[in-house]
Design an enzyme around this catalytic site. Sequence first.
Site, PDB file in Angstrom:
ATOM      1  CG  PHE A  37      -1.909   1.063   1.324  1.00 33.95           C
ATOM      2  CD1 PHE A  37      -3.058   1.014   0.566  1.00 33.95           C
ATOM      3  CD2 PHE A  37      -1.706   2.150   2.171  1.00 33.95           C
ATOM      4  CE1 PHE A  37      -4.004   2.025   0.645  1.00 33.95           C
ATOM      5  CE2 PHE A  37      -2.643   3.166   2.247  1.00 33.95           C
ATOM      6  CZ  PHE A  37      -3.792   3.099   1.482  1.00 33.95           C
ATOM      7  CE  LYS A 117       3.206   5.850  13.090  1.00 35.52           C
ATOM      8  NZ  LYS A 117       2.358   4.781  12.589  1.00 35.52           N
ATOM      9  CD  GLU A 175      -2.835   4.832  17.083  1.00 35.94           C
ATOM     10  OE1 GLU A 175      -2.970   6.082  17.153  1.00 35.94           O
ATOM     11  OE2 GLU A 175      -2.634   4.229  16.017  1.00 35.94           O
ATOM     12  CB  CYS A 404       1.195 -44.382   6.323  1.00 35.77           C
ATOM     13  SG  CYS A 404       2.924 -44.304   5.831  1.00 35.77           S
ATOM     14  CB  CYS A 425       6.866 -41.405   4.262  1.00 31.32           C
ATOM     15  SG  CYS A 425       5.757 -42.804   4.185  1.00 31.32           S
TER      16      CYS A 425
END
Length: 670
Positions: A37, A117, A175, A404, A425
């Site tokens: 952004f 902040k 805030e 398994c 495996c």
Amino acid sequence: MTKDDIKKIYTNKIKELNKHNNLYYEKSKPIISDAKFDELKNEIINLEKKYIFLKSKNSPNIVVGFTPSKMFEKHKHKVPMLSLSNAFNSEDLHNFEKKIFNYLNQNIKIEYSVEPKIDGISASLYYKKKKLIIGVSRGDGKVGEVITENLKTIKDIPQEITYPNFPEEIEIRGEVFIKKKDFIKLKDNFANPRNAASGSLRQKNPIETKKIPLNFIAYTFGYFQGNLFSFQSEFLKNLKKWGFKTNKDNKVLKSINELLNFHKNFENKRFDLEYDVDGLVYKVNDLNLQNRLGFTSNSPRWAIAHKFSADSASTKVLNIEIQVGRTGALTPVAKVEPVNIGGVVVSNATLHNEDEIKRKDIRIGDIVKIERAGDVIPHVIEVDLNKRNRNSKPFSFPEKCPSCGSNTIKEFNKITKKIDAVRRCVNDGYDCERIAVEKIKHFISKEALNIDGLGKKVVEKFWDLGLIKKPQDIFNLNYLEIKNLDGWGSLSADNLKKSIENSKKVSLQRFIYSIGIRHIGIENAKLISDNVNNVNHLIETIKKNQLNKFLLIDGIGETQIVSLKNFFSNKKNLDILIELNKILDIENQIVSKNGILKNKSFMFTGKLNGISRAEAKSLIEKNSGTTISSISKNLDYLVIGDKPTKRKIDQAKNFGIKVISQKELIKLLN
Ligand code: IVH
């Protein structure tokens, strides 16, 4: 580029920004990271700097935040709520101070009020005669939304001040945020804690806001009748006396060097805080100086935000899970306490393999530093040993497949001449559940059958429901059942049916790739499909145990042959291939057969000049020739480059094979 072209690029970027502004501020559901952004905003600002004719009322140079939502009543701020410019390094800070000196036209020692902040949402509280009259969001900086009732649900916000000397009329700003631990409960609904705060604050119904544990920390004033304070630090102290929460890490520092040192230390400390902090704010402490300095169009000259690097964070390892991949690889994954890294909430980090866990000695319960760079899967950088629990034990990696129960092995890598770091495996096929699911996900993936509407999540769901256990089940789905599933309906079931039908026609190369055999990626699938031309030949080759003949294909080596043999040594895997061949329309590989090199085979030795092997090979194939990787009586030409293998030349000569140079090959090709 013409002026119109530039304008077009610019307006498109502004449109894009508006879209994301809306998603962020209005919907509280951003789809891009904060970093992306900011990048977009910077691109627009840079275009404006470069081309002065560019203007838009929606320029990020003019607009702060987003126009207030229609849902709420509007309120014009008596003093605009501006944003802060950012600094990322020491140079930015020195420039910030230099500008102050220039503006004041004097070089003085400046003291700074330093404040963490907090990454939340700012709000302005207007008090008159000690009572909270109205609470407003920032909005676009000039006009905000009246969210008084929602703000009143926050316990940190006093609705009435009892302290005797409270100003007659004052706007207190600070805030609104949510603590990390509270965010965990909401993480499925919001991208990060700040969005959670913003979303909750902007609920139409204050009862909804009240359900979410929001906090408020005060840090500045807007309109302030009869302000007699001389320093920001003094104002902060009074805020506390009046009954507001202030940040306990606020402090006063006396030089840029002190700021830099503090920032460096705080950057690590911030992970121990209860809330997300994305930098430090430095404000000229002297309020008289602040007054003299004033504002540029959207930020004060007397303050700056010194950001933290966004791509790493510390968090706790809650568990270590072992995932089994398509090729049987056991990948350990750290499940971590969700943490916001650069705008993305991370709750998993890859630990790569058994050796990596040993090397870094990562244990359950450890506090670790996690890095996230771009789209790469987050990974653990280091363990904070100081924070390790005394009772913690090294992680013991399972020796059996967690899916398994088969044995697992670490293979010897013939190329590196080392034992692999990855444990696997031994069950390479559909007998191991996790491997089977991953193989099906691979089967439908983009480069394979590319079935729209059947993503990885759907495969997992259908697997759990028992709808798909083998790739061929995809073509025999019960759409009546699917239609009635949660989140489905006639339309999506129909669409799925269509895209599955469409996927039935597939090239041989894609098909071979889609089977998901280890070491047979797209390139190797192409080599094999060029060689066998049609799927029945491939099946025959497997049935007759003739896979060795692929060794003649240039690019296919022993690794691939061993892997193919392993895979097809399990009869179930061949059965699946045969079943799929009945259902699918697998196209033959068409190779042009009438080029000038028709029926001619080539082999290379030594390094070619100005052309890669791959390109030379593709040139030969385009002209209907073939390339092979070992000398036999079937070979027609041995092409020699720099530093060829003498033995190969001798062998070739013995067989009576033509030995040619690169130049001669080019001549053959015209
Ligand atoms: S001062 C004009 N102080 O950062 C001064 N802001 O980009 C602006 N913030 O909108 C506000 N902690 O949401 C100030 N100690 C602090 C802050 C702080 C967080 C946020 C606030 C503001 C944004 C500025």
